[in-house]
Design an enzyme around this catalytic site. Structure first.
Site, PDB file in Angstrom:
ATOM      1  N   ASP A  55      40.436  42.618  53.549  1.00  0.00           N
ATOM      2  CA  ASP A  55      39.495  42.126  53.735  1.00  0.00           C
ATOM      3  C   ASP A  55      39.712  41.938  55.174  1.00  0.00           C
ATOM      4  O   ASP A  55      38.177  41.339  56.083  1.00  0.00           O
ATOM      5  CB  ASP A  55      38.632  41.263  53.009  1.00  0.00           C
ATOM      6  N   ASP A  85      36.108  48.711  43.259  1.00  0.00           N
ATOM      7  CA  ASP A  85      36.312  47.032  43.697  1.00  0.00           C
ATOM      8  C   ASP A  85      37.407  46.366  41.771  1.00  0.00           C
ATOM      9  O   ASP A  85      36.837  46.803  40.763  1.00  0.00           O
ATOM     10  CB  ASP A  85      35.498  46.777  44.290  1.00  0.00           C
TER      11      ASP A  85
HETATM   12  C1  DGJ Z   1      35.704  43.411  48.493  1.00  0.00           C
HETATM   13  C2  DGJ Z   1      36.273  44.452  49.435  1.00  0.00           C
HETATM   14  O1  DGJ Z   1      37.197  44.542  49.856  1.00  0.00           O
HETATM   15  C3  DGJ Z   1      35.245  44.183  50.426  1.00  0.00           C
HETATM   16  O2  DGJ Z   1      35.379  45.649  51.504  1.00  0.00           O
HETATM   17  C4  DGJ Z   1      33.957  44.619  49.719  1.00  0.00           C
HETATM   18  O3  DGJ Z   1      33.395  45.839  49.438  1.00  0.00           O
HETATM   19  C5  DGJ Z   1      32.887  43.827  48.869  1.00  0.00           C
HETATM   20  N1  DGJ Z   1      34.219  43.515  48.027  1.00  0.00           N
HETATM   21  C6  DGJ Z   1      32.113  43.998  48.397  1.00  0.00           C
HETATM   22  O4  DGJ Z   1      31.325  42.939  47.663  1.00  0.00           O
END
Ligand code: DGJ
Length: 686
Positions: free
Chosen positions: A516, A447
């Site tokens: 997200d 991420d």
């Molecule tokens: C952003 C990601 O897109 C989410 O799916 C998740 O992993 C969060 N970060 C965790 O902090």
């Protein structure tokens, strides 16, 4: 030297790309379009007079790689300042070499010891041309590169063109727009250190008459995960071209004597069969040539982020894992919150070892349970980031991107590590390598949750503005080294959803976490945009609680089944009916995923999508009534991609017909608002 004989033709299955040196010594594009019967049918590079005393010949030519110098006033690909302050390049043909699918043209400056190689590679089966350049400083004094694009692509002269592109923001990515190009320069770019949610390094161009299924389309993408720029220019002579490469905004590279600089690759292709075929060419290329693990469809994963957020421990995760396994999930992913002192987004990033309070015996016991349940185990990391409240930051405050006179701007309470620093790279390789060695981890979600600020460092080796490129080189080094040491691990690229989706990262990551935003209706649009460039196998899509109670579970599953299916809801709250239905869809998906992930994708009306196996014997169709703008309770779609002479059966229609007949008929699906259906398509053995 007989200059006029210097002419090259790169043919792919259906297209051709031709260029050569004209009598004045310019490297000129002479053709890019449909493949012709004979190589002699392609036009040769021509001569052109300038326009009065105001436009030099260079201004009216289609130069393959125009540089800033002489009387050239349009977008150049290369701009250099020499040690003596001269800002003028004069590159002329020097030599060339070629193999079956590759051509390299070497140009040299007429005075300064600078040499440029323009590389071309034809990817025959995919109708794609790959281009990149290398610049060599063969002198003793440094030069400064102020712009170095990978390629300029020219479209046939004297037409009005339309540019399709993708833009968005966090939680709202991959909006597709198509707009007329008019005189001037339209710029798409990232200044955010990653390829970004804002624009995506991808384009399609058509003459206004292309559809999903018909018409000439030129398309391309840049394999770079950092700051990039696309300049679509219509000149004062109505010539249209697109330049792509590393962004020159806030960029400078000091190239010392004896050094070279290699640009990332730009890819571009041509089809006469519409936007759908352009996407499919890119899809196949990405799937078959780029991503690390092509041949196997992805496992169905469960990710606990939306269920437990940072509140993870062995007990909570085991309870979720047990339910996930009973539904048929194959990979359990522990998201954020598992590492040292990570109880919220305030602390912990950088300290990549299990939190002793939440996991007193490390991750092993949980992994063993997950494995005993018959699932693989996956883990979330965010290597490029550090919280000021972490051991890493306390030991190495200077490892972050910063200017010493400025307070670092925090975003999500975190700073960005300077990935250009070898010591940062070594730290990350060591920490993640240890995690992978000590634990049976099959999947990593990588991420990156913020954009850049204060892009400075204390002791840059060259120009401080090299940071944009050196950061990405460092990222690629760390990821590449880990991939080499752990070749079986599947990696997912996530940057707060789809903030880092590009052809560069897809050489390291098999998947993208696209957004997200997991609301099914929003996802339909996001997935549609994503599919313009990227194949279903790279598109991770979860069913979550976002629309629970609002949209049917079947609709939510159907949307996510269009990519690599995952589940992200809080299973502890799902009732028995929901779990049963989810189990059914998971098992149905297992029977279809080979077609979806490894087959060809066809975008139909109203976000409906059809996938066909590579041998065109089996297909699957997803039809949605997503509400607006559909006015009636029946969705009409026309199938695509069937073989005209083959006899097929489409589930739910009590007929067998040739592919030709099916494709000429409008199929009507009676679906109320927010209803959806899946139909299998099979070749009928007579
Ligand atoms: C952003 C990601 O897109 C989410 O799916 C998740 O992993 C969060 N970060 C965790 O902090």
């Amino acid at each position: 030297m007989e200059i006029s004989k210097l002419y090259w033709v790169l043919e792919t299955c259906n297209s051709a790309y031709c260029f050569g040196i004209n009598d004045d010594g310019y490297l000129i594009n002479s053709y890019w379009g449909k493949r012709k019967n004979n190589k002699t049918d392609y036009p040769l590079p021509g001569q052109k007079e300038g326009w009065a005393s105001f436009d030099s010949p260079a201004n009216v030519l289609q130069e393959e790689y125009p540089v800033y110098g002489g009387g050239f006033h349009h977008e150049p690909c290369l701009k250099i300042t020499f040690a003596d302050g001269v800002r003028d390049l004069v590159l002329r043909y020097d030599t060339d070499w070629s193999s079956k699918n590759e051509i390299a043209i070497q140009l040299r400056d007429s005075y300064y010891p600078i040499r440029l190689i323009s590389h071309y590679r034809a990817h025959y089966d995919y109708d794609l041309i790959e281009r990149w350049v290398e610049v060599f400083n063969e002198g003793n004094e440094p030069i400064t590169i102020e712009r170095i694009f990978s390629a300029q692509w020219h479209f046939p002269e004297q037409q009005q063109y339309f540019l399709s592109h993708l833009s968005g923001k966090w939680s709202d990515e991959f909006h597709l727009s198509r707009e007329a190009l008019t005189s001037g320069v339209k710029v798409l770019e990232s200044r955010r250190l990653t390829s970004s949610h804002h624009h995506n390094p991808w384009f399609m161009v058509d003459a206004g008459n292309a559809t999903e299924t018909h018409g000439e389309v030129w398309f391309g993408a840049l394999a770079w995960s950092g700051n990039w720029k696309l300049a679509a220019e219509v000149t004062n002579f109505d010539m249209t071209r697109i330049s792509m490469g590393i962004n020159d905004w806030d960029f400078a590279w000091r190239l010392n004597g004896g050094e070279n600089f290699v640009s990332p690759s730009a890819f571009a292709g041509y089809t006469e069969n519409g936007f759908g075929q352009a996407s499919r060419s890119l899809h196949s290329f990405i799937r078959e040539q780029l991503i690390p693990h092509e041949s196997k469809p992805h496992k169905i994963l469960y990710n606990s982020w939306e269920a437990t957020l940072f509140d993870v421990d062995e007990i909570s995760q085991t309870r979720l894992a047990e339910i996930a396994a009973s539904m048929g999930v194959e990979l359990f992913v522990l998201d954020d919150g598992w590492f040292y002192n990570r109880n919220s987004d305030q602390s912990g990033l950088g300290d990549w070892w299990p939190d002793p309070v939440k996991f007193p015996h490390g991750l092993q016991p949980l992994i063993q349970k997950v494995n005993q349940l018959g699932m693989d185990f996956g883990l979330w990391i965010e290597p490029e980031m550090v919280n000021p409240d972490s051991d890493l930051y306390r030991s190495h405050p200077n490892w972050i991107l910063h200017f010493p006179t400025r307070k670092p701007t925090l975003a999500r309470n975190q700073c960005i590590l300077n990935m250009a620093l070898p010591e940062v790279q070594t730290y990350l390789i060591e920490k993640i390598d240890r995690l992978l060695k000590e634990n049976n981890i099959a999947f990593i979600k990588w991420d990156m949750n913020r954009n850049v600020s204060e892009p400075g460092w204390l002791h840059p080796p060259g120009d401080p503005k090299e940071i944009w490129v050196r950061y990405v080189q460092g990222l690629y080094r760390v990821w590449g080294e880990l991939r080499l040491r752990h070749p079986d691990v599947i990696w997912q690229s996530c940057s707060g959803g789809g903030g880092r989706a590009d052809l560069g990262i897809l050489s390291f990551a098999d998947q993208i976490w696209v957004s997200d935003n997991t609301q099914a209706l929003a996802r339909l649009q996001i997935q549609h945009g994503f599919s313009m460039a990227y194949p279903a196998i790279t598109m991770e899509a979860w069913v979550t609680d976002a629309d629970r109670g609002k949209l049917p579970l079947s609709f939510r599953f159907h949307v996510s089944m269009c990519g690599s299916l995952g589940i992200g809801g809080n299973l502890l709250q799902w009732c028995e009916d929901e779990l049963d239905e989810a189990t059914y869809w998971i098992s149905r998906y297992k029977g279809l995923r080979e077609i979806i992930q490894l087959g060809e994708q066809y975008r139909l009306e109203y976000y409906s999508t059809q996938y066909m196996s590579k041998d065109y014997q089996h297909g699957v169709l997803f039809v949605f009534n997503a509400g607006e703008p559909v006015q009636t309770n029946s969705i009409k779609v026309r199938l695509q991609g069937l073989q005209p002479d083959v006899i097929y059966e489409v589930e739910g229609f009590n007929q067998i017909k040739s592919g030709q007949d099916w494709m000429s008929e409008v199929l009507v699906f009676p679906l109320a608002e927010f209803e959806s259906t899946i139909r299998e398509i099979h070749k009928k053995i007579e």
